[in-house]
Enzyme design. Sequence first.
Site, PDB file in Angstrom:
ATOM      1  N   HIS A 129     136.442  19.653 -12.158  1.00 50.46           N
ATOM      2  CA  HIS A 129     136.620  20.920 -12.875  1.00 50.46           C
ATOM      3  C   HIS A 129     138.010  20.881 -13.530  1.00 50.46           C
ATOM      4  O   HIS A 129     138.918  20.225 -13.021  1.00 50.46           O
ATOM      5  CB  HIS A 129     136.541  22.045 -11.837  1.00 50.46           C
ATOM      6  CG  HIS A 129     136.584  23.436 -12.385  1.00 50.46           C
ATOM      7  ND1 HIS A 129     137.748  24.047 -12.799  1.00 50.46           N
ATOM      8  CD2 HIS A 129     135.601  24.352 -12.549  1.00 50.46           C
ATOM      9  CE1 HIS A 129     137.475  25.282 -13.206  1.00 50.46           C
ATOM     10  NE2 HIS A 129     136.182  25.497 -13.073  1.00 50.46           N
ATOM     11  N   ASP A 205     139.306  19.238  -3.729  1.00 49.49           N
ATOM     12  CA  ASP A 205     138.895  20.518  -4.310  1.00 49.49           C
ATOM     13  C   ASP A 205     137.631  20.944  -3.557  1.00 49.49           C
ATOM     14  O   ASP A 205     136.553  20.368  -3.756  1.00 49.49           O
ATOM     15  CB  ASP A 205     138.617  20.310  -5.806  1.00 49.49           C
ATOM     16  CG  ASP A 205     138.035  21.560  -6.476  1.00 49.49           C
ATOM     17  OD1 ASP A 205     137.565  22.455  -5.759  1.00 49.49           O
ATOM     18  OD2 ASP A 205     138.040  21.612  -7.723  1.00 49.49           O
ATOM     19  N   GLN A 208     133.492  24.303  -4.140  1.00 52.48           N
ATOM     20  CA  GLN A 208     132.031  24.382  -4.022  1.00 52.48           C
ATOM     21  C   GLN A 208     131.550  23.968  -2.626  1.00 52.48           C
ATOM     22  O   GLN A 208     130.352  24.044  -2.356  1.00 52.48           O
ATOM     23  CB  GLN A 208     131.357  23.501  -5.088  1.00 52.48           C
ATOM     24  CG  GLN A 208     131.658  23.895  -6.529  1.00 52.48           C
ATOM     25  CD  GLN A 208     131.018  25.231  -6.936  1.00 52.48           C
ATOM     26  OE1 GLN A 208     130.164  25.771  -6.251  1.00 52.48           O
ATOM     27  NE2 GLN A 208     131.455  25.771  -8.063  1.00 52.48           N
ATOM     28  N   LYS A 231     133.878  32.576  -4.490  1.00 58.44           N
ATOM     29  CA  LYS A 231     132.635  31.783  -4.480  1.00 58.44           C
ATOM     30  C   LYS A 231     132.021  31.752  -3.088  1.00 58.44           C
ATOM     31  O   LYS A 231     130.957  31.177  -2.883  1.00 58.44           O
ATOM     32  CB  LYS A 231     132.921  30.336  -4.916  1.00 58.44           C
ATOM     33  CG  LYS A 231     133.338  30.197  -6.374  1.00 58.44           C
ATOM     34  CD  LYS A 231     133.394  28.742  -6.761  1.00 58.44           C
ATOM     35  CE  LYS A 231     134.283  28.472  -7.936  1.00 58.44           C
ATOM     36  NZ  LYS A 231     133.748  28.863  -9.238  1.00 58.44           N
ATOM     37  N   CYS A 373     133.630  24.375 -17.448  1.00 56.83           N
ATOM     38  CA  CYS A 373     135.027  23.964 -17.219  1.00 56.83           C
ATOM     39  C   CYS A 373     135.097  22.528 -16.716  1.00 56.83           C
ATOM     40  O   CYS A 373     135.867  22.200 -15.802  1.00 56.83           O
ATOM     41  CB  CYS A 373     135.741  24.904 -16.252  1.00 56.83           C
ATOM     42  SG  CYS A 373     135.875  26.575 -16.862  1.00 56.83           S
TER      43      CYS A 373
HETATM   44  C1  PLP Z   1     134.823  22.587  -8.310  1.00 57.99           C
HETATM   45  C2  PLP Z   1     135.634  23.748  -8.806  1.00 57.99           C
HETATM   46  N1  PLP Z   1     136.957  23.691  -8.757  1.00 57.99           N
HETATM   47  C3  PLP Z   1     137.729  24.707  -9.182  1.00 57.99           C
HETATM   48  C4  PLP Z   1     137.184  25.854  -9.676  1.00 57.99           C
HETATM   49  C5  PLP Z   1     138.093  26.955 -10.131  1.00 57.99           C
HETATM   50  O1  PLP Z   1     137.921  28.101  -9.349  1.00 57.99           O
HETATM   51  P1  PLP Z   1     138.813  29.396  -9.623  1.00 57.99           P
HETATM   52  O2  PLP Z   1     138.493  29.845 -11.023  1.00 57.99           O
HETATM   53  O3  PLP Z   1     138.389  30.372  -8.587  1.00 57.99           O
HETATM   54  O4  PLP Z   1     140.238  28.991  -9.493  1.00 57.99           O
HETATM   55  C6  PLP Z   1     135.804  25.965  -9.764  1.00 57.99           C
HETATM   56  C7  PLP Z   1     135.169  27.168 -10.364  1.00 57.99           C
HETATM   57  O5  PLP Z   1     134.136  27.104 -10.971  1.00 57.99           O
HETATM   58  C8  PLP Z   1     134.996  24.894  -9.298  1.00 57.99           C
HETATM   59  O6  PLP Z   1     133.666  24.945  -9.358  1.00 57.99           O
END
Ligand code: PLP
Length: 416
Positions: A129, A205, A208, A231, A373
């Site tokens: 992401h 990260d 998910q 999430k 993203c």
């Molecule tokens: C794998 C992953 N990392 C990071 C993010 C970013 O999350 P946030 O917008 O809550 O910072 C997302 C959000 O879709 C994600 O799916």
Amino acid sequence: MNPTDHAGLDTARVQRDFPILSRTVNGKRLVYLDSASSSQKPQSVLDAMDEQYRTYYANIHRGVYTIAEESTAAYEHARAKVARFLGAAAANEVVFTKNITEAINLFAHSWGRTNLREGDAIVVTEMEHHANIVPWHMLCAELGTELRWIPIDHEFRLDLSELDRLLDGAKLFAFTAVSNVLGTVNDVRFLADAAHAAGATVLVDAAQAAPHGSVDVQAWDADVVGFTGHKMLGPSGIGGLWARPELLEAMPPFLGGGEMILDVRKDGFVPNEVPWKFEAGTMPIAEATGLAAAIDYLEILGTEAMLEHERRLTAYALDSLHDRFGDRIHVHGPAGTQMRGGIVSFGFDHIHAHDIAQVLDEEAVCVRASHHCAKPLMRVLGVPANTRASFYVYNDEADVDTLVEALERAEKFFAV
Ligand SMILES: Cc1ncc(COP(=O)(O)O)c(C=O)c1O
């Protein structure tokens, strides 16, 4: 098909805990298939936040009066609960931020600027992401570090054939536990071991992965793990990172101001202890309480039951899409449900993802049509965008059936 009670997860009962799922859109039952973007919230999370605002809301770590102490206790209790949920050894290994994006930026800014120099390498993967790409691009531009990429293979998994070469001499390996586009689940422990053998620090990260309770920072042997509350049934505005205590101790503060100090003088300041030295300004207070209630809810459901539910629903969705659309649909993700989460991204030839999502909205089916993203990944996939359905604890086979019927309608509507 009617909502099915999977072994261990009573979906019909779960659905009743989510007030928003009883509303209709365009006169139709709301079918929410966008939890990978942000999950819905159970009544218990709404109640916990409401109760705090009604009965014991005050700023934290500041007041000596009763409700301020109650508010502070709730905040620190939430930290301890998150730590336990992530498998951390101690509460003060968890730093709250507003989301995982801020958590990764915090680490990049604070650890990265202290530990990286021109010529050093950071390794990421093609399935990241932007939150786990852009902070490293910014660092590379500032410090002259190199960004290396682990590619994906034709099965939408990491191609690890060049792993050792890519990790050779790297200072940091930053990768996702679960792809937000492909649904691919990575073998975090294997990747962490490889990184450590090469002398690299490991950032995972877990945006998910945390929603299903499948994070264990110690079993993973990670060094830093980020998560985001919205999430995982919690409110927006709170997330954070877990990191090894020795890393947190050595890292300088990220943002300055508020309660992140022990002392401030005209000639300088002394930062607070970990984790508060990273929590500048008024923090998301009721949000922490809501996140704690979300974790309570997830723990009642249980990780195994959630993962099993997700596997069954994903298998049902993959089969249904294949049966109904055959070769006309392209699923961007692993074919089976082994090492795969409940995210199904797809595209049709000649129909734009946004057009599909718009027709689906007329049927009250909420999906995400975008680059998610993850633009470097979309370039690898060769598409500007795709449509993503993501499943969570409140989804059932009836939701998949509605999705498939709505897609059939979209396909007919845009027939060339
Ligand atoms: C794998 C992953 N990392 C990071 C993010 C970013 O999350 P946030 O917008 O809550 O910072 C997302 C959000 O879709 C994600 O799916």
